[in-house]
Design a protein around this motif. Structure first.
Motif, PDB file in Angstrom:
ATOM      1  N   ILE A  39       0.747  -1.176   0.095  1.00 55.16           N
ATOM      2  CA  ILE A  39       0.185  -0.072  -0.097  1.00 55.16           C
ATOM      3  C   ILE A  39       0.748   1.382  -0.165  1.00 55.16           C
ATOM      4  O   ILE A  39       1.847   1.246   0.661  1.00 55.16           O
ATOM      5  N   ILE A  40       0.604   2.119  -0.766  1.00 55.86           N
ATOM      6  CA  ILE A  40       1.429   3.482  -0.708  1.00 55.86           C
ATOM      7  C   ILE A  40       0.811   4.297   0.635  1.00 55.86           C
ATOM      8  O   ILE A  40      -0.408   4.586   0.562  1.00 55.86           O
ATOM      9  N   ARG A  41       1.793   4.349   1.398  1.00 58.67           N
ATOM     10  CA  ARG A  41       1.511   5.235   2.559  1.00 58.67           C
ATOM     11  C   ARG A  41       1.648   6.759   2.299  1.00 58.67           C
ATOM     12  O   ARG A  41       1.157   7.464   2.962  1.00 58.67           O
ATOM     13  N   GLU A  42       2.643   7.004   1.664  1.00 56.44           N
ATOM     14  CA  GLU A  42       3.019   8.344   1.376  1.00 56.44           C
ATOM     15  C   GLU A  42       3.813   8.632   0.016  1.00 56.44           C
ATOM     16  O   GLU A  42       4.412   7.715  -0.350  1.00 56.44           O
ATOM     17  N   ILE A  43       3.419   9.663  -0.592  1.00 55.02           N
ATOM     18  CA  ILE A  43       3.849  10.056  -1.758  1.00 55.02           C
ATOM     19  C   ILE A  43       4.741  11.313  -1.367  1.00 55.02           C
ATOM     20  O   ILE A  43       4.236  12.440  -0.969  1.00 55.02           O
ATOM     21  N   ARG A  94       6.024  15.999   1.283  1.00 54.22           N
ATOM     22  CA  ARG A  94       4.666  15.265   1.251  1.00 54.22           C
ATOM     23  C   ARG A  94       3.683  15.891   0.105  1.00 54.22           C
ATOM     24  O   ARG A  94       3.596  17.056   0.221  1.00 54.22           O
ATOM     25  N   VAL A  95       3.043  15.050  -0.874  1.00 61.43           N
ATOM     26  CA  VAL A  95       2.184  15.678  -1.626  1.00 61.43           C
ATOM     27  C   VAL A  95       0.994  14.733  -1.607  1.00 61.43           C
ATOM     28  O   VAL A  95       1.064  13.382  -1.108  1.00 61.43           O
ATOM     29  N   ASP A  96      -0.318  15.137  -2.075  1.00 63.31           N
ATOM     30  CA  ASP A  96      -1.622  14.434  -1.851  1.00 63.31           C
ATOM     31  C   ASP A  96      -1.621  13.316  -3.136  1.00 63.31           C
ATOM     32  O   ASP A  96      -2.670  12.535  -3.058  1.00 63.31           O
ATOM     33  N   ARG A 117       8.335  12.700 -11.024  1.00 64.61           N
ATOM     34  CA  ARG A 117       9.400  11.878 -10.380  1.00 64.61           C
ATOM     35  C   ARG A 117       9.348  11.933  -9.046  1.00 64.61           C
ATOM     36  O   ARG A 117       9.201  12.995  -8.288  1.00 64.61           O
ATOM     37  N   VAL A 118       8.856  10.946  -8.333  1.00 69.90           N
ATOM     38  CA  VAL A 118       8.305  10.955  -6.731  1.00 69.90           C
ATOM     39  C   VAL A 118       9.162   9.596  -6.024  1.00 69.90           C
ATOM     40  O   VAL A 118       9.496   8.745  -6.498  1.00 69.90           O
ATOM     41  N   ALA A 119       8.913   9.715  -4.829  1.00 69.03           N
ATOM     42  CA  ALA A 119       9.041   8.591  -3.830  1.00 69.03           C
ATOM     43  C   ALA A 119       7.825   8.250  -3.236  1.00 69.03           C
ATOM     44  O   ALA A 119       6.918   8.838  -2.810  1.00 69.03           O
ATOM     45  N   LEU A 120       7.919   6.778  -3.391  1.00 71.45           N
ATOM     46  CA  LEU A 120       6.546   6.136  -2.806  1.00 71.45           C
ATOM     47  C   LEU A 120       7.173   5.317  -1.421  1.00 71.45           C
ATOM     48  O   LEU A 120       7.911   4.619  -1.727  1.00 71.45           O
ATOM     49  N   ILE A 121       6.350   5.739  -0.354  1.00 72.40           N
ATOM     50  CA  ILE A 121       6.774   5.163   0.598  1.00 72.40           C
ATOM     51  C   ILE A 121       5.715   4.218   1.065  1.00 72.40           C
ATOM     52  O   ILE A 121       4.665   4.457   1.145  1.00 72.40           O
ATOM     53  N   LEU A 122       6.078   2.752   1.201  1.00 70.33           N
ATOM     54  CA  LEU A 122       5.071   1.827   1.115  1.00 70.33           C
ATOM     55  C   LEU A 122       5.012   1.072   2.461  1.00 70.33           C
ATOM     56  O   LEU A 122       5.770   0.952   3.474  1.00 70.33           O
ATOM     57  N   GLU A 123       4.017   0.527   2.545  1.00 70.17           N
ATOM     58  CA  GLU A 123       3.582  -0.358   3.739  1.00 70.17           C
ATOM     59  C   GLU A 123       3.479  -2.000   3.073  1.00 70.17           C
ATOM     60  O   GLU A 123       2.659  -2.187   2.344  1.00 70.17           O
ATOM     61  N   GLY A 124       4.600  -2.523   3.387  1.00 73.48           N
ATOM     62  CA  GLY A 124       4.418  -3.920   2.673  1.00 73.48           C
ATOM     63  C   GLY A 124       5.679  -4.062   1.810  1.00 73.48           C
ATOM     64  O   GLY A 124       6.484  -3.277   1.829  1.00 73.48           O
ATOM     65  N   ARG A 125       5.707  -5.072   0.962  1.00 74.31           N
ATOM     66  CA  ARG A 125       7.042  -5.349   0.308  1.00 74.31           C
ATOM     67  C   ARG A 125       6.650  -5.815  -1.315  1.00 74.31           C
ATOM     68  O   ARG A 125       5.910  -6.519  -1.550  1.00 74.31           O
ATOM     69  N   THR A 126       7.194  -5.085  -2.184  1.00 80.27           N
ATOM     70  CA  THR A 126       6.800  -5.476  -3.770  1.00 80.27           C
ATOM     71  C   THR A 126       8.049  -6.161  -4.165  1.00 80.27           C
ATOM     72  O   THR A 126       7.616  -6.783  -5.124  1.00 80.27           O
ATOM     73  N   GLY A 127       9.166  -6.031  -3.466  1.00 80.84           N
ATOM     74  CA  GLY A 127      10.199  -7.011  -4.314  1.00 80.84           C
ATOM     75  C   GLY A 127      10.843  -6.192  -5.226  1.00 80.84           C
ATOM     76  O   GLY A 127      11.300  -7.112  -6.238  1.00 80.84           O
ATOM     77  N   ALA A 128      10.335  -4.852  -5.930  1.00 84.26           N
ATOM     78  CA  ALA A 128      10.762  -4.316  -6.997  1.00 84.26           C
ATOM     79  C   ALA A 128      12.346  -4.085  -7.040  1.00 84.26           C
ATOM     80  O   ALA A 128      13.022  -3.999  -6.088  1.00 84.26           O
ATOM     81  N   LYS A 129      12.802  -4.169  -8.139  1.00 83.09           N
ATOM     82  CA  LYS A 129      14.044  -3.871  -8.642  1.00 83.09           C
ATOM     83  C   LYS A 129      14.316  -2.627  -9.560  1.00 83.09           C
ATOM     84  O   LYS A 129      13.276  -2.400 -10.243  1.00 83.09           O
ATOM     85  N   LYS A 130      15.285  -2.147  -9.508  1.00 89.64           N
ATOM     86  CA  LYS A 130      15.350  -0.903 -10.873  1.00 89.64           C
ATOM     87  C   LYS A 130      15.407  -1.325 -11.997  1.00 89.64           C
ATOM     88  O   LYS A 130      15.600  -2.382 -12.686  1.00 89.64           O
ATOM     89  N   GLY A 131      14.396  -0.577 -12.875  1.00 94.50           N
ATOM     90  CA  GLY A 131      13.946  -0.869 -14.113  1.00 94.50           C
ATOM     91  C   GLY A 131      12.549  -1.237 -14.083  1.00 94.50           C
ATOM     92  O   GLY A 131      12.066  -1.686 -15.200  1.00 94.50           O
ATOM     93  N   ASP A 132      12.054  -1.768 -13.173  1.00 96.70           N
ATOM     94  CA  ASP A 132      10.872  -2.675 -13.375  1.00 96.70           C
ATOM     95  C   ASP A 132       9.509  -1.600 -13.307  1.00 96.70           C
ATOM     96  O   ASP A 132       9.731  -0.516 -12.943  1.00 96.70           O
ATOM     97  N   ILE A 133       8.426  -2.123 -13.972  1.00102.12           N
ATOM     98  CA  ILE A 133       7.568  -1.160 -14.030  1.00102.12           C
ATOM     99  C   ILE A 133       6.180  -1.875 -13.381  1.00102.12           C
ATOM    100  O   ILE A 133       6.029  -2.920 -13.732  1.00102.12           O
ATOM    101  N   LEU A 134       5.837  -1.149 -12.430  1.00105.98           N
ATOM    102  CA  LEU A 134       4.688  -1.903 -11.579  1.00105.98           C
ATOM    103  C   LEU A 134       3.531  -1.315 -11.838  1.00105.98           C
ATOM    104  O   LEU A 134       3.431  -0.196 -12.212  1.00105.98           O
TER     105      LEU A 134
END
Length: 102
Positions: free
Chosen positions: A61-65, A71-73, A80-97
């Motif tokens: 879940i996206i907790r904060e952007i 912080r933005v709404d 170009r943003v940072a997503l602070i998540l609750e949980g784990r996606t296991g993403a790596k550089k170059g992935d498109i989620l």
């Protein structure tokens, strides 16, 4: 007992996604661990809000952007943003989620 109650009891409620089609995509440029939370830096295609779910190898879940460390709404195409998540996606550089409404 309803479906959500079953998922909640089985520990899979965090992976429940409400929308059938992704509402946006997120191209991962960098992955970080900030205070124990998975944080993804990258570019948005579409529009996203906190509370939406990000699907990679796992679901979070996206907790904060944050944009430029503030912080933005929401975030829109090309941001170009940072997503602070609750949980784990296991993403790596170059992935498109895929991003889903929750």
């Amino acid at each position: 007992m309803g479906l959500f109650d079953f998922l909640k009891r089985s520990g899979e409620a965090g992976e429940f996604i409400a929308s059938r089609k992704p509402v946006a995509f997120f191209k991962v440029e960098q992955t970080l661990n900030v205070l124990g939370r998975e944080t993804l830096v990258g570019t948005v295609e579409g529009i996203i809000y906190p509370g939406y779910k990000v699907k990679g190898r796992g679901v979070a879940i996206i907790r904060e952007i944050q944009r430029e460390r503030k912080r933005v709404d929401f975030a829109v195409d090309g941001d170009r943003v940072a997503l602070i998540l609750e949980g784990r996606t296991g993403a790596k550089k170059g992935d498109i989620l895929e991003i889903y409404q929750s």
